[in-house]
Design a protein around this motif. Structure first.
Motif, PDB file in Angstrom:
ATOM      1  N   THR A 185       0.751  -1.266   0.001  1.00 37.66           N
ATOM      2  CA  THR A 185       0.069  -0.054   0.202  1.00 37.66           C
ATOM      3  C   THR A 185       0.783   1.218  -0.116  1.00 37.66           C
ATOM      4  O   THR A 185       0.437   2.175  -0.614  1.00 37.66           O
ATOM      5  CB  THR A 185      -1.027   0.000   1.213  1.00 37.66           C
ATOM      6  N   LYS A 186       1.928   1.092   0.812  1.00 35.48           N
ATOM      7  CA  LYS A 186       2.932   2.237   0.747  1.00 35.48           C
ATOM      8  C   LYS A 186       3.387   2.546  -0.570  1.00 35.48           C
ATOM      9  O   LYS A 186       3.480   3.675  -0.958  1.00 35.48           O
ATOM     10  CB  LYS A 186       3.838   2.080   1.610  1.00 35.48           C
TER      11      LYS A 186
ATOM     12  N   THR B 280       2.186   1.673  -3.573  1.00 37.31           N
ATOM     13  CA  THR B 280       1.137   2.177  -4.267  1.00 37.31           C
ATOM     14  C   THR B 280       1.051   3.726  -4.044  1.00 37.31           C
ATOM     15  O   THR B 280       0.840   4.422  -5.316  1.00 37.31           O
ATOM     16  CB  THR B 280      -0.072   1.473  -4.001  1.00 37.31           C
ATOM     17  N   LYS B 281       1.037   4.490  -3.043  1.00 33.46           N
ATOM     18  CA  LYS B 281       0.877   5.684  -2.799  1.00 33.46           C
ATOM     19  C   LYS B 281       1.945   6.447  -3.309  1.00 33.46           C
ATOM     20  O   LYS B 281       1.830   7.527  -3.644  1.00 33.46           O
ATOM     21  CB  LYS B 281       0.554   5.853  -1.004  1.00 33.46           C
ATOM     22  N   TYR B 282       3.253   5.760  -3.094  1.00 29.31           N
ATOM     23  CA  TYR B 282       4.387   6.487  -3.560  1.00 29.31           C
ATOM     24  C   TYR B 282       4.261   6.678  -5.242  1.00 29.31           C
ATOM     25  O   TYR B 282       4.592   7.865  -5.687  1.00 29.31           O
ATOM     26  CB  TYR B 282       5.576   5.670  -3.308  1.00 29.31           C
TER      27      TYR B 282
ATOM     28  N   GLU C 211       1.527   6.700  -6.890  1.00 30.65           N
ATOM     29  CA  GLU C 211       0.633   7.796  -7.232  1.00 30.65           C
ATOM     30  C   GLU C 211       1.049   9.091  -7.024  1.00 30.65           C
ATOM     31  O   GLU C 211       0.913  10.119  -7.879  1.00 30.65           O
ATOM     32  CB  GLU C 211      -0.677   7.546  -6.294  1.00 30.65           C
ATOM     33  N   TYR C 212       1.881   9.246  -6.050  1.00 31.59           N
ATOM     34  CA  TYR C 212       2.577  10.690  -5.891  1.00 31.59           C
ATOM     35  C   TYR C 212       3.534  11.184  -7.055  1.00 31.59           C
ATOM     36  O   TYR C 212       3.385  12.119  -7.567  1.00 31.59           O
ATOM     37  CB  TYR C 212       3.274  10.836  -4.606  1.00 31.59           C
TER      38      TYR C 212
ATOM     39  N   GLU D 218      -2.079  17.051  -2.866  1.00 29.81           N
ATOM     40  CA  GLU D 218      -1.301  16.047  -2.945  1.00 29.81           C
ATOM     41  C   GLU D 218      -0.058  15.511  -2.204  1.00 29.81           C
ATOM     42  O   GLU D 218      -0.205  14.617  -1.635  1.00 29.81           O
ATOM     43  CB  GLU D 218      -1.016  15.770  -4.631  1.00 29.81           C
TER      44      GLU D 218
ATOM     45  N   LYS E 115      -1.404  14.349   0.957  1.00 27.13           N
ATOM     46  CA  LYS E 115      -1.917  12.977   0.846  1.00 27.13           C
ATOM     47  C   LYS E 115      -0.696  11.970   0.947  1.00 27.13           C
ATOM     48  O   LYS E 115      -0.800  11.056   1.597  1.00 27.13           O
ATOM     49  CB  LYS E 115      -2.716  12.571  -0.441  1.00 27.13           C
ATOM     50  N   PHE E 116       0.394  12.426   0.272  1.00 25.01           N
ATOM     51  CA  PHE E 116       1.818  11.385   0.343  1.00 25.01           C
ATOM     52  C   PHE E 116       2.131  11.479   1.766  1.00 25.01           C
ATOM     53  O   PHE E 116       2.369  10.126   2.250  1.00 25.01           O
ATOM     54  CB  PHE E 116       2.634  12.097  -0.613  1.00 25.01           C
TER      55      PHE E 116
ATOM     56  N   SER F  31       0.065   9.131   3.515  1.00 28.38           N
ATOM     57  CA  SER F  31       0.173   7.893   3.364  1.00 28.38           C
ATOM     58  C   SER F  31       1.482   7.211   4.070  1.00 28.38           C
ATOM     59  O   SER F  31       1.686   5.954   4.626  1.00 28.38           O
ATOM     60  CB  SER F  31       0.318   7.459   1.782  1.00 28.38           C
TER      61      SER F  31
END
Length: 519
Positions: A85-86, A88-90, A92-93, A199, A202-203, A206
């Motif tokens: 999950t981490k 994935t968020k990276y 996305e950022y 954003e 959000k990062f 996360s």
């Protein structure tokens, strides 16, 4: 299996308590080997490791609470899920950041062949359908850069078009060797500006959520640790009680032969013996279930038994609610989310206002263009090219739709502000309550340790008195029960204390022992 794989396999399957011995053996052998033995030693060393892994297969593995927690954080399925999950968020950022970088794009139609009949109006007004067979291919290379402050974009482009008329055997080229332009929305919602504010939050959120996930794993692992430790202690108590009951029954039978006690006491002890044997069986079953649960969660693949070491009574920690709340607001993902949710509500209001009024887009282009029958002719004395375009979208009658959207967004913003304020209060109250609970459990643990010591001593005295004949079997049974319950209460107190400790770490993302932030 080659030498390297044999070495890895041996160490992987070697029980943890023996790994240090394995490494020490390898170091001693490395220091002693001669030049001519350099090729033979690794294989002998691997064989030694494999021998250890086979000979010790199925042996007991000793683990402490900190080791169980680290194993859960490093190799459990929950830890891998949190890590994924981490990641994935990276990415996305990273996708968000790419929106603010120059974009180079190649587009085109290759080929664009057409063979059909088209409508052709004749000079006298009649219609005829003429056959066509052509290819109209094009390529466009463009470089664009978004401007977050204004919401517009600047771009450079180069185009090439080729038209082939197969019926007339004719080829023409058209192109724009070079052109620059600027596109600017006017009086419209600027998503680039708001994304640049939201954003990054959000990062960061996360990243802190990942640390919280690890602490949640630690909390869960500690619970399973004490489940197994309690089952382990219950089995020890049951086996000890069985042994003691057998010894006492033996003494009671001798006294009964001498007429110093009654048949009723013998029957009572025989009943206690049956209960003790049943308790041993139940405790073994509970121990196996708890062991399997712990192994499955922490990802321990080794076979054999697990023997847990009872955590020592922890050193007293000096905590304050103010300090804990301060660290929670500095580290927790929820604290970051408070600001993010407020900004998202503000963005919704700005979007509602930007989409409800005059919408206009200004486009301006300056460059060169040309035509010819060959490609080189396009670049010989190209002609100037200028375009200016203003697109308008003006709502005249929408029956109050624009106003309703704006009012809805503003009401939602107000609700979000109230919700965030309430969540902040709950956030602080939860931490304050946890600190208070932790301090209370710390004091309860000290009292439970004393109670366990007193109950154990009282039971030993009761045993001696019964053997001497000045204590009834009923009083001895009471001492049995009190001693067992005191031991269990001690394990429960340890469990509650460490559970509260790991919960406090999760709520603050702060290590109060080392006084450092969790990473």
């Amino acid at each position: 299996m080659n030498k390297i794989n044999l070495y890895k396999f041996s160490l992987k399957n070697c029980p943890r308590p023996m790994r240090n011995l394995v490494f020490q053996f390898g170091q001693r052998q490395t220091g002693q080997r001669q030049t001519g033995q350099r090729q033979a030693l690794p294989l002998r060393f691997c064989a030694f490791c494999l021998f250890l892994s086979i000979s010790l297969h199925g042996q007991t593995t000793q683990l402490t609470l900190s080791e169980v927690v680290e194993m859960a954080k490093n190799q459990s399925i929950s830890a891998r899920q949190a890590s994924t999950t981490k990641e994935t968020k990276y990415w996305e950022y990273r996708t968000f950041l790419s929106n603010y970088k120059p974009q180079l794009t190649l587009s085109g139609n290759l080929p664009a062949f057409s063979r059909s009949f088209i409508e052709v109006r004749q000079p006298d007004g009649t219609i005829q359908f003429q056959p066509i067979r052509n290819n109209n291919s094009s390529l466009n290379l463009s470089l664009s850069q978004s401007i977050a402050a204004t919401g517009g974009s600047i771009y450079a482009t180069s185009q090439l078009q080729r038209f082939d008329d197969f019926d007339r055997k004719n080829t023409l080229y058209n192109g724009t060797p070079f052109a620059v332009g600027y596109l600017q929305p006017l009086l419209r919602f600027n998503s680039f500006k708001w994304d640049k504010k939201i954003e990054p939050l959000k990062f960061n959120e996360s990243q802190q959520t990942y640390i919280e996930s690890l602490e949640q794993i630690a909390l869960r692992a500690s619970g399973l640790f004490f489940d197994l430790l309690l089952a382990q202690v219950n089995l020890q108590i049951a086996e000890t009680n069985l042994t003691n009951t057998q010894n006492i029954l033996k003494v009671a039978n001798e006294k009964y032969e001498l007429g110093k006690n009654t048949r009723n006491e013998i029957l009572q002890l025989q009943l206690e013996l049956l209960k003790a044997r049943k308790a041993v069986g139940v405790s073994k079953r509970d121990l196996e279930v708890a062991s399997l649960n712990l192994k499955a969660y922490i990802g321990l693949q080794a076979e054999g038994k697990i023997e847990l070491q009872t955590p020592v009574q922890p050193a007293a920690l000096t905590l304050s609610s103010e300090r804990a709340i301060e660290q929670a607001f500095a580290n927790r993902s929820d604290a970051i989310a408070f600001g993010r949710r407020t900004l998202e509500a503000e963005r919704a209001v700005a979007k509602a206002k930007g989409d409800n009024g005059l919408n206009a887009t200004l486009t301006a282009t300056l460059g060169f263009s040309n035509r010819g029958i060959t490609v080189p002719e396009l670049y010989r004395k190209p002609q100037d090219q200028q375009t200016v375009e203003l697109q308008l979208d003006i709502p005249i009658l929408d029956w109050g739709r624009s106003k309703s959207r704006t009012k809805t967004a503003e009401a939602q913003r107000q609700l979000t502000q109230y919700t965030v304020e309430q969540d902040k209060q709950n956030f602080q109250q939860e931490i304050y309550t946890q600190v208070t609970l932790f301090e209370m459990l710390r004091d309860q643990l000290s009292l439970t340790v004393q109670a366990d010591s007193i109950a154990s001593e009282k039971y030993r005295i009761a045993q001696d008195r019964y053997v001497l004949g000045n204590l009834s079997i009923t009083d001895l049974s009471i001492s049995f029960t009190e001693k067992d319950q005191a031991k269990r209460d001690y394990i429960y107190a340890l469990r509650d204390y460490w559970g509260a400790y790991y919960k406090l770490r999760q709520l603050t993302l702060y290590d109060f022992e080392t006084e450092s932030k969790l990473k």
